[in-house]
Design a protein around this motif. Structure first.
Motif, mmCIF file in Angstrom:
data_model
loop_
_atom_site.group_PDB
_atom_site.id
_atom_site.type_symbol
_atom_site.label_atom_id
_atom_site.label_comp_id
_atom_site.label_asym_id
_atom_site.label_seq_id
_atom_site.Cartn_x
_atom_site.Cartn_y
_atom_site.Cartn_z
ATOM 1 N N GLN A 165 0.831 -1.202 0.000
ATOM 2 C CA GLN A 165 0.000 0.000 0.000
ATOM 3 C C GLN A 165 0.869 1.258 0.000
ATOM 4 O OE1 GLN A 165 -2.569 0.455 3.435
ATOM 5 N NE2 GLN A 165 -3.940 1.835 2.348
ATOM 6 N N GLN A 166 1.930 1.228 0.797
ATOM 7 C CA GLN A 166 2.859 2.358 0.841
ATOM 8 C C GLN A 166 3.508 2.584 -0.519
ATOM 9 O OE1 GLN A 166 6.493 1.648 3.156
ATOM 10 N NE2 GLN A 166 6.111 3.584 4.191
ATOM 11 N N LEU A 167 3.932 1.505 -1.178
ATOM 12 C CA LEU A 167 4.561 1.602 -2.490
ATOM 13 C C LEU A 167 3.571 2.136 -3.519
ATOM 14 C CD1 LEU A 167 6.983 1.063 -4.330
ATOM 15 C CD2 LEU A 167 6.269 -1.335 -4.475
ATOM 16 N N GLN A 168 2.345 1.661 -3.484
ATOM 17 C CA GLN A 168 1.345 2.113 -4.452
ATOM 18 C C GLN A 168 0.975 3.579 -4.232
ATOM 19 O OE1 GLN A 168 -1.557 -0.990 -3.700
ATOM 20 N NE2 GLN A 168 -0.910 -2.142 -5.519
ATOM 21 N N GLN A 169 0.948 4.024 -2.994
ATOM 22 C CA GLN A 169 0.699 5.443 -2.717
ATOM 23 C C GLN A 169 1.822 6.300 -3.298
ATOM 24 O OE1 GLN A 169 0.294 5.519 1.552
ATOM 25 N NE2 GLN A 169 -1.893 5.012 1.494
ATOM 26 N N TRP A 170 3.040 5.838 -3.161
ATOM 27 C CA TRP A 170 4.186 6.555 -3.742
ATOM 28 C C TRP A 170 4.083 6.584 -5.263
ATOM 29 C CZ3 TRP A 170 8.116 4.539 -6.916
ATOM 30 C CH2 TRP A 170 9.192 5.387 -7.148
ATOM 31 N N GLN A 171 3.752 5.457 -5.876
ATOM 32 C CA GLN A 171 3.598 5.406 -7.323
ATOM 33 C C GLN A 171 2.557 6.415 -7.800
ATOM 34 O OE1 GLN A 171 2.523 1.313 -7.715
ATOM 35 N NE2 GLN A 171 4.624 0.537 -7.623
ATOM 36 N N GLN A 172 1.450 6.493 -7.097
ATOM 37 C CA GLN A 172 0.391 7.426 -7.473
ATOM 38 C C GLN A 172 0.842 8.874 -7.285
ATOM 39 O OE1 GLN A 172 -2.915 6.183 -5.069
ATOM 40 N NE2 GLN A 172 -3.080 4.174 -6.070
ATOM 41 N N ALA A 173 1.540 9.141 -6.200
ATOM 42 C CA ALA A 173 1.972 10.505 -5.915
ATOM 43 C C ALA A 173 2.949 11.020 -6.958
ATOM 44 C CB ALA A 173 2.597 10.571 -4.522
ATOM 45 N N LEU A 174 3.816 10.136 -7.478
ATOM 46 C CA LEU A 174 4.809 10.540 -8.468
ATOM 47 C C LEU A 174 4.387 10.211 -9.897
ATOM 48 C CD1 LEU A 174 6.518 10.766 -5.842
ATOM 49 C CD2 LEU A 174 8.484 10.065 -7.208
ATOM 50 N N HIS A 175 3.149 9.734 -10.063
ATOM 51 C CA HIS A 175 2.625 9.393 -11.385
ATOM 52 C C HIS A 175 3.554 8.395 -12.082
ATOM 53 C CE1 HIS A 175 -0.244 12.630 -10.811
ATOM 54 N NE2 HIS A 175 0.751 13.451 -10.561
ATOM 55 N N ALA A 176 3.997 7.397 -11.346
ATOM 56 C CA ALA A 176 4.884 6.377 -11.904
ATOM 57 C C ALA A 176 4.134 5.536 -12.933
ATOM 58 C CB ALA A 176 5.421 5.489 -10.790
ATOM 59 N N PRO A 177 4.672 5.365 -14.125
ATOM 60 C CA PRO A 177 3.991 4.551 -15.129
ATOM 61 C C PRO A 177 4.042 3.071 -14.763
ATOM 62 C CG PRO A 177 6.156 5.196 -15.924
ATOM 63 C CD PRO A 177 5.951 5.911 -14.617
ATOM 64 N N ILE A 178 2.890 2.426 -14.770
ATOM 65 C CA ILE A 178 2.801 1.000 -14.452
ATOM 66 C C ILE A 178 2.510 0.246 -15.751
ATOM 67 C CG2 ILE A 178 1.705 -0.759 -13.049
ATOM 68 C CD1 ILE A 178 3.111 1.449 -11.429
ATOM 69 N N PRO A 179 3.457 -0.531 -16.262
ATOM 70 C CA PRO A 179 3.202 -1.253 -17.515
ATOM 71 C C PRO A 179 2.114 -2.299 -17.335
ATOM 72 C CG PRO A 179 5.269 -1.964 -16.534
ATOM 73 C CD PRO A 179 4.792 -0.804 -15.723
ATOM 74 N N ASP A 180 1.138 -2.284 -18.227
ATOM 75 C CA ASP A 180 0.047 -3.258 -18.132
ATOM 76 C C ASP A 180 -0.431 -3.723 -19.505
ATOM 77 O OD1 ASP A 180 -1.246 -0.997 -19.035
ATOM 78 O OD2 ASP A 180 -2.550 -0.776 -17.290
ATOM 79 N N GLU A 181 0.164 -3.214 -20.577
ATOM 80 C CA GLU A 181 -0.239 -3.613 -21.922
ATOM 81 C C GLU A 181 0.537 -4.850 -22.344
ATOM 82 O OE1 GLU A 181 -0.711 -1.680 -26.410
ATOM 83 O OE2 GLU A 181 0.057 -0.473 -24.741
ATOM 84 N N ARG A 182 -0.186 -5.875 -22.788
ATOM 85 C CA ARG A 182 0.461 -7.133 -23.152
ATOM 86 C C ARG A 182 1.290 -6.966 -24.418
ATOM 87 N NH1 ARG A 182 0.571 -9.890 -18.759
ATOM 88 N NH2 ARG A 182 1.037 -11.765 -19.992
ATOM 89 N N ASN A 183 2.414 -7.646 -24.434
ATOM 90 C CA ASN A 183 3.297 -7.645 -25.598
ATOM 91 C C ASN A 183 2.792 -8.696 -26.599
ATOM 92 O OD1 ASN A 183 5.431 -7.786 -27.417
ATOM 93 N ND2 ASN A 183 6.726 -8.979 -26.030
ATOM 94 N N PRO A 184 2.399 -8.298 -27.814
ATOM 95 C CA PRO A 184 1.842 -9.275 -28.758
ATOM 96 C C PRO A 184 2.854 -10.308 -29.232
ATOM 97 C CG PRO A 184 2.173 -7.146 -29.818
ATOM 98 C CD PRO A 184 2.402 -6.938 -28.352
ATOM 99 N N ASP A 185 4.142 -10.040 -29.042
ATOM 100 C CA ASP A 185 5.174 -10.983 -29.469
ATOM 101 C C ASP A 185 5.523 -12.010 -28.397
ATOM 102 O OD1 ASP A 185 5.477 -9.723 -31.961
ATOM 103 O OD2 ASP A 185 6.814 -8.222 -31.094
ATOM 104 N N TYR A 186 4.896 -11.877 -27.229
ATOM 105 C CA TYR A 186 5.219 -12.793 -26.132
ATOM 106 C C TYR A 186 4.798 -14.216 -26.472
ATOM 107 C CZ TYR A 186 4.954 -15.044 -21.549
ATOM 108 O OH TYR A 186 5.081 -15.919 -20.504
#
Length: 479
Positions: free
Chosen positions: A443-464
């Motif tokens: 929760q602490q890490l996610q709050q930090w990510q949100q505060a700094l607008h850290a990009p979270i990769p979530d798009e699947r790679n079609p070549d995987y």
């Protein structure tokens, strides 16, 4: 040895008060090595490499046992160091912006980020310039084509390249200040001599020297005169690499020559010396044991680095600090040491280490440290000490607070939790046996990510290709 602890609230940056100005502002010598591991110096426990001059400086100051780079590889670590910011702010996440490793093995599309430090950012060098310092960067830069717009009066060797120009022996091509290097001159020696020339040129003006050696980055190019010495030296249990040993001695010999000139010019008592490295050591050539991992991994061996500060008249010699600190802390620290102003409109994620250096309590006690890596970094031929044999790092975020460290992986949502006091080698994840601690830190890490607008990769790679990945992992583990 004296152990110190400090305190700070989440997202609150305590910058500390500038040190009172003296009749002569202190000079700053910042020696910053490349891929120099946590245990590669004598004062950190090597049993083969030789660093007597660095050891003497460390003994005259404070050694930080739990110091961290801002990232596990070169460019993002240096961006954090120069800007005083975590990676989601400056957006340099990797060396280059292209995807790394085999596309069939990457589940997610990586986040490219940028490969040039924003020239609108003010570095600590800008702030020291503003305070009247003459500034120089000698050696590796890696953040743009030219370091001069980033607060430096002098540049020798600095380009966008992360590697030595063409190895450690000339020719060095069109690299600034190295065009006419003698044919048999070792690059590390040249940079040490340029450091001496810069110091001599400053006269009575205060100076700040960022001596950012290419050593010991690949290619592992031995200093020829030292090969026979280390070939004849018995191997250590921890370290044995002959070429690496010559490269490290070349750095240390240069430090000795620089120190002799400081003594000659009566500058020793008014010169702060700081020493550190940009990330963990190069896995095929060195070892950070008992730490797990090496350059490129977000285990301790990839991000924990040596750090000492020698500050005559302020830091008590022979002291040790066990409080976790990070490269971004050096920006406000350098400003506080020199009386330089902090930037008015630029957020800093580091805190001043001056209270620690003075042996005082500090609001940094208990604060969390963070890392964010939304990209991929392929494996060395060495495949142990990392989470899987194909990548040193896959997209992840990390937080350390106190004894606890949590790693969040974005591909599969997995979590690893370690108690570093009891398990420094990160051998056993406690994520399942300590669910409350795991969730608190997540929760602490996610709050930090949100505060700094850290990009979270979530798009699947079609070549995987999961079948191809599974076969490659099985094949690598049989080696």
């Amino acid at each position: 040895m004296k152990n110190l602890s400090i305190a700070c609230l989440l997202f609150v940056v305590w910058l500390g008060q500038p040190v009172a100005a003296s009749a002569a502002k202190p000079n700053l010598l910042f020696i910053f090595l490349d891929d120099f591991g946590w245990r590669d110096a004598g004062f950190m426990g090597t049993d083969f490499y030789e660093t007597p001059h660095l050891d003497a400086l460390a003994a005259a100051g404070m050694i930080f046992t739990d110091a961290y780079a801002c990232a596990a590889n070169c460019a993002p670590a240096r961006a954090g160091l120069l800007s005083g910011q975590y990676s989601p702010r400056h957006q340099i996440y990797n060396v280059g912006v292209g995807a790394r490793g085999d596309a069939r093995f990457r589940q997610l599309k990586h986040t490219p980020g940028v490969d040039t430090l924003d020239p609108q950012l003010r570095t600590w060098a800008h702030q020291l310039q503003q305070a009247g310092y003459r500034t120089a960067t000698l050696g590796k830069w890696h953040l743009s084509k030219d370091p001069l717009p980033y607060g430096f009066d002098v540049n020798i060797g600095g380009t966008h390249s992360g590697s030595p120009p063409r190895g450690y022996y000339p020719p060095h091509g069109k690299t600034p200040g190295l065009e006419q290097a003698p044919a048999d001159e070792y690059l590390t020696d040249r940079l040490s001599e340029e450091a001496i020339a810069f110091i001599r040129s400053c006269g009575d003006r205060p100076w700040a020297l960022y001596l950012t050696h290419f050593a010991v980055h690949t290619p592992l190019d031995a200093k020829r005169e030292l090969l026979e010495k280390y070939q004849a030296k018995p191997s250590g249990k921890l370290h044995q690499h002959v070429k690496m040993a010559t490269m490290i001695q070349a750095v240390d010999d240069g430090v000795g020559r620089i120190q002799a000139v400081l003594d000659e010019l009566h500058l020793t008592d008014n010169t702060i010396v700081v020493f550190s490295s940009d990330n963990g050591g190069y896995g095929p050539a060195t070892d950070m044991a008992p730490l797990r991992g090496y350059k490129g991994t977000y285990y301790e061996g990839g991000i924990r680095v040596p750090l000492f500060v020698k500050w005559p008249g302020v830091v008590q010699p022979g002291t040790t600090c066990k409080e976790p600190v990070i490269g971004a802390d050096l920006y406000p620290t350098f400003c506080a040491m020199t009386g330089a102003p902090l930037p008015d409109d630029q957020p800093l994620d580091g805190v001043s280490l001056v209270p620690l250096l003075r042996g005082e309590k500090s609001p940094a006690e208990g604060r969390p440290l963070y890392w964010h890596f939304p990209a991929y970094l392929q494996s060395y031929s060495v495949t142990n000490e990392q989470r899987d044999p194909l990548f040193r790092a896959r997209p992840c975020s990390v937080v350390r607070q106190g004894d606890w460290k949590l790693i969040q992986y974005f591909e599969d949502g997995d979590l690893e939790l370690f108690n570093l006091r009891e398990d420094l080698g990160e051998s056993t994840s406690l994520a399942k046996t300590e669910p409350e601690q795991t969730q608190r830190m997540l929760q602490q890490l996610q709050q930090w990510q949100q505060a700094l607008h850290a990009p979270i990769p979530d798009e699947r790679n079609p070549d995987y290709d999961p079948a191809a990945e599974a076969k490659a992992i099985a094949r690598a583990r049989k080696k």
